[in-house]
Design a protein around this motif. Structure first.
Motif, PDB file in Angstrom:
ATOM      1  N   ASN A  84       0.652  -1.178  -0.031  1.00  0.00           N
ATOM      2  CA  ASN A  84       0.023   0.062   0.124  1.00  0.00           C
ATOM      3  C   ASN A  84       0.890   1.265   0.128  1.00  0.00           C
ATOM      4  OD1 ASN A  84      -1.995  -1.575   0.173  1.00  0.00           O
ATOM      5  ND2 ASN A  84      -2.260  -1.627   2.342  1.00  0.00           N
ATOM      6  N   SER A  85       0.190   2.341  -0.268  1.00  0.00           N
ATOM      7  CA  SER A  85       1.061   3.805  -0.501  1.00  0.00           C
ATOM      8  C   SER A  85       2.198   3.413  -1.183  1.00  0.00           C
ATOM      9  CB  SER A  85       1.151   4.092   0.937  1.00  0.00           C
ATOM     10  OG  SER A  85      -0.104   4.329   1.590  1.00  0.00           O
ATOM     11  N   LEU A  86       2.158   2.857  -2.286  1.00  0.00           N
ATOM     12  CA  LEU A  86       3.434   2.851  -3.051  1.00  0.00           C
ATOM     13  C   LEU A  86       4.066   4.116  -3.394  1.00  0.00           C
ATOM     14  CD1 LEU A  86       2.192  -0.425  -4.968  1.00  0.00           C
ATOM     15  CD2 LEU A  86       4.392  -0.249  -3.677  1.00  0.00           C
ATOM     16  N   LYS A  87       5.444   4.038  -3.535  1.00  0.00           N
ATOM     17  CA  LYS A  87       6.086   5.239  -3.826  1.00  0.00           C
ATOM     18  C   LYS A  87       7.039   4.674  -5.138  1.00  0.00           C
ATOM     19  CE  LYS A  87       6.742   6.302   0.963  1.00  0.00           C
ATOM     20  NZ  LYS A  87       7.819   6.641   2.191  1.00  0.00           N
ATOM     21  N   PRO A  88       7.430   5.764  -5.698  1.00  0.00           N
ATOM     22  CA  PRO A  88       8.237   5.439  -6.972  1.00  0.00           C
ATOM     23  C   PRO A  88       9.583   4.800  -6.631  1.00  0.00           C
ATOM     24  CG  PRO A  88       7.271   7.815  -7.155  1.00  0.00           C
ATOM     25  CD  PRO A  88       7.229   7.345  -5.767  1.00  0.00           C
ATOM     26  N   GLU A  89      10.164   4.851  -5.517  1.00  0.00           N
ATOM     27  CA  GLU A  89      11.400   4.309  -4.976  1.00  0.00           C
ATOM     28  C   GLU A  89      11.080   2.684  -4.604  1.00  0.00           C
ATOM     29  OE1 GLU A  89      10.285   7.171  -3.880  1.00  0.00           O
ATOM     30  OE2 GLU A  89      10.403   7.419  -1.764  1.00  0.00           O
ATOM     31  N   ASP A  90       9.574   2.351  -4.626  1.00  0.00           N
ATOM     32  CA  ASP A  90       9.523   0.893  -4.512  1.00  0.00           C
ATOM     33  C   ASP A  90       9.358   0.225  -5.916  1.00  0.00           C
ATOM     34  OD1 ASP A  90       6.744   1.869  -2.492  1.00  0.00           O
ATOM     35  OD2 ASP A  90       8.758   0.820  -1.897  1.00  0.00           O
ATOM     36  N   THR A  91      10.055   0.909  -6.988  1.00  0.00           N
ATOM     37  CA  THR A  91      10.080   0.431  -8.538  1.00  0.00           C
ATOM     38  C   THR A  91      11.208  -0.626  -8.429  1.00  0.00           C
ATOM     39  OG1 THR A  91       8.941   2.317  -9.462  1.00  0.00           O
ATOM     40  CG2 THR A  91      10.677   0.826 -10.797  1.00  0.00           C
ATOM     41  N   ALA A  92      10.900  -1.791  -8.637  1.00  0.00           N
ATOM     42  CA  ALA A  92      12.006  -3.008  -8.596  1.00  0.00           C
ATOM     43  C   ALA A  92      11.396  -4.157  -9.200  1.00  0.00           C
ATOM     44  CB  ALA A  92      12.626  -3.016  -7.323  1.00  0.00           C
ATOM     45  N   VAL A  93      12.211  -5.313  -9.530  1.00  0.00           N
ATOM     46  CA  VAL A  93      11.763  -6.755  -9.743  1.00  0.00           C
ATOM     47  C   VAL A  93      11.809  -7.051  -8.428  1.00  0.00           C
ATOM     48  CG1 VAL A  93      12.340  -8.864 -10.611  1.00  0.00           C
ATOM     49  CG2 VAL A  93      12.880  -6.796 -12.017  1.00  0.00           C
ATOM     50  N   HIS A  94      10.608  -7.622  -7.926  1.00  0.00           N
ATOM     51  CA  HIS A  94      10.269  -8.333  -6.739  1.00  0.00           C
ATOM     52  C   HIS A  94      10.522  -9.828  -6.672  1.00  0.00           C
ATOM     53  CE1 HIS A  94       9.218  -4.177  -5.612  1.00  0.00           C
ATOM     54  NE2 HIS A  94       8.892  -4.597  -4.516  1.00  0.00           N
ATOM     55  N   TYR A  95      11.142 -10.444  -5.719  1.00  0.00           N
ATOM     56  CA  TYR A  95      11.467 -11.749  -5.859  1.00  0.00           C
ATOM     57  C   TYR A  95      10.887 -12.432  -4.566  1.00  0.00           C
ATOM     58  CZ  TYR A  95      14.831 -10.759  -9.724  1.00  0.00           C
ATOM     59  OH  TYR A  95      15.571 -10.189 -10.567  1.00  0.00           O
ATOM     60  N   CYS A  96      10.304 -13.616  -4.595  1.00  0.00           N
ATOM     61  CA  CYS A  96      10.123 -14.427  -3.498  1.00  0.00           C
ATOM     62  C   CYS A  96      10.935 -15.441  -3.194  1.00  0.00           C
ATOM     63  CB  CYS A  96       8.817 -14.891  -3.311  1.00  0.00           C
ATOM     64  SG  CYS A  96       8.508 -16.385  -4.307  1.00  0.00           S
ATOM     65  N   ALA A  97      11.205 -15.816  -2.144  1.00  0.00           N
ATOM     66  CA  ALA A  97      12.367 -16.648  -1.748  1.00  0.00           C
ATOM     67  C   ALA A  97      11.779 -17.627  -0.567  1.00  0.00           C
ATOM     68  CB  ALA A  97      13.818 -16.002  -1.592  1.00  0.00           C
ATOM     69  N   TYR A 115      18.480 -18.007   1.820  1.00  0.00           N
ATOM     70  CA  TYR A 115      17.418 -18.697   0.954  1.00  0.00           C
ATOM     71  C   TYR A 115      17.795 -19.249   0.042  1.00  0.00           C
ATOM     72  CZ  TYR A 115      14.568 -15.224   3.582  1.00  0.00           C
ATOM     73  OH  TYR A 115      13.851 -14.351   4.627  1.00  0.00           O
ATOM     74  N   ASP A 116      17.316 -20.470  -0.251  1.00  0.00           N
ATOM     75  CA  ASP A 116      17.773 -21.466  -1.096  1.00  0.00           C
ATOM     76  C   ASP A 116      17.050 -21.700  -2.547  1.00  0.00           C
ATOM     77  OD1 ASP A 116      18.835 -24.521   1.000  1.00  0.00           O
ATOM     78  OD2 ASP A 116      19.921 -22.647   0.561  1.00  0.00           O
ATOM     79  N   TYR A 117      15.816 -21.213  -2.485  1.00  0.00           N
ATOM     80  CA  TYR A 117      15.028 -21.267  -3.371  1.00  0.00           C
ATOM     81  C   TYR A 117      14.406 -19.893  -3.980  1.00  0.00           C
ATOM     82  CZ  TYR A 117      15.219 -26.043  -2.675  1.00  0.00           C
ATOM     83  OH  TYR A 117      15.947 -27.324  -2.159  1.00  0.00           O
ATOM     84  N   TRP A 118      14.338 -19.489  -5.125  1.00  0.00           N
ATOM     85  CA  TRP A 118      14.006 -18.204  -5.788  1.00  0.00           C
ATOM     86  C   TRP A 118      13.003 -18.208  -6.780  1.00  0.00           C
ATOM     87  CZ3 TRP A 118      15.788 -13.385  -3.258  1.00  0.00           C
ATOM     88  CH2 TRP A 118      16.546 -13.605  -2.353  1.00  0.00           C
ATOM     89  N   GLY A 119      12.261 -17.473  -6.981  1.00  0.00           N
ATOM     90  CA  GLY A 119      11.198 -17.348  -7.991  1.00  0.00           C
ATOM     91  C   GLY A 119      12.014 -16.376  -9.235  1.00  0.00           C
ATOM     92  N   GLN A 120      11.260 -16.372 -10.292  1.00  0.00           N
ATOM     93  CA  GLN A 120      11.699 -15.546 -11.382  1.00  0.00           C
ATOM     94  C   GLN A 120      11.575 -13.805 -11.382  1.00  0.00           C
ATOM     95  OE1 GLN A 120       8.631 -16.824 -11.184  1.00  0.00           O
ATOM     96  NE2 GLN A 120       7.512 -15.057 -12.224  1.00  0.00           N
ATOM     97  N   GLY A 121      10.879 -13.647 -10.421  1.00  0.00           N
ATOM     98  CA  GLY A 121      10.564 -12.158 -10.169  1.00  0.00           C
ATOM     99  C   GLY A 121       9.562 -11.549 -10.769  1.00  0.00           C
ATOM    100  N   THR A 122       8.894 -10.731 -10.197  1.00  0.00           N
ATOM    101  CA  THR A 122       7.675  -9.711 -11.020  1.00  0.00           C
ATOM    102  C   THR A 122       8.093  -8.320 -10.824  1.00  0.00           C
ATOM    103  OG1 THR A 122       5.330  -9.791 -11.183  1.00  0.00           O
ATOM    104  CG2 THR A 122       6.178  -9.821  -8.931  1.00  0.00           C
TER     105      THR A 122
END
Length: 128
Positions: A84-97, A115-122
């Motif tokens: 919530n309340s997103l800011k321009p500085e939140d711009t990035a590829v987000h990964y779960c692990a 972290y041993d396992y990573w997603g491809q990112g969104t």
């Protein structure tokens, strides 16, 4: 072995919201701590949020505290990041692990190497 697939990224205006999802394969999802990290162009990957295997404790970077919420549904093998309340500085590829229990040490939730396992990112893009 755990496979992770993120979804929910996109383009949003500053002040808006997005909900990221990370679907995990495997029958042992509930035994892993889960984390979200992000990486902007030209910057190192940084910690965003993490949640214990049981979901009873969460951890946040100072930059997102009060704006983002991590949660998990072990019955659905899914972890979420409500932003919530997103800011321009939140711009990035987000990964779960995913972090297995044997990799835990004090402070490990904040460290990508734990972290041993990573997603491809969104991709998350916040316009001003």
């Amino acid at each position: 072995q755990v496979q992770l697939v993120e979804s929910g990224g996109g383009l949003v205006q500053a002040g808006g919201s997005l909900r990221l999802s990370c679907a995990a394969s495997g029958r042992t999802f509930s035994s892993y701590a889960m984390g979200w990290f992000r990486q902007a162009p030209g910057k190192e990957r940084e910690f965003v949020a993490a949640i214990r295997w049981s979901g009873d404790r969460t951890y946040y970077a100072d930059s997102v505290k009060g704006r983002f919420t991590i949660s998990r549904d072990n019955a659905k093998n899914t972890v979420y990041l409500q932003m919530n309340s997103l800011k321009p500085e939140d711009t990035a590829v987000h990964y779960c692990a995913a972090m297995p229990a044997q990799k835990y040490y004090s402070g490990s939730y904040y460290q990508p190497k734990a972290y041993d396992y990573w997603g491809q990112g969104t991709q998350v893009t916040v316009s001003s």
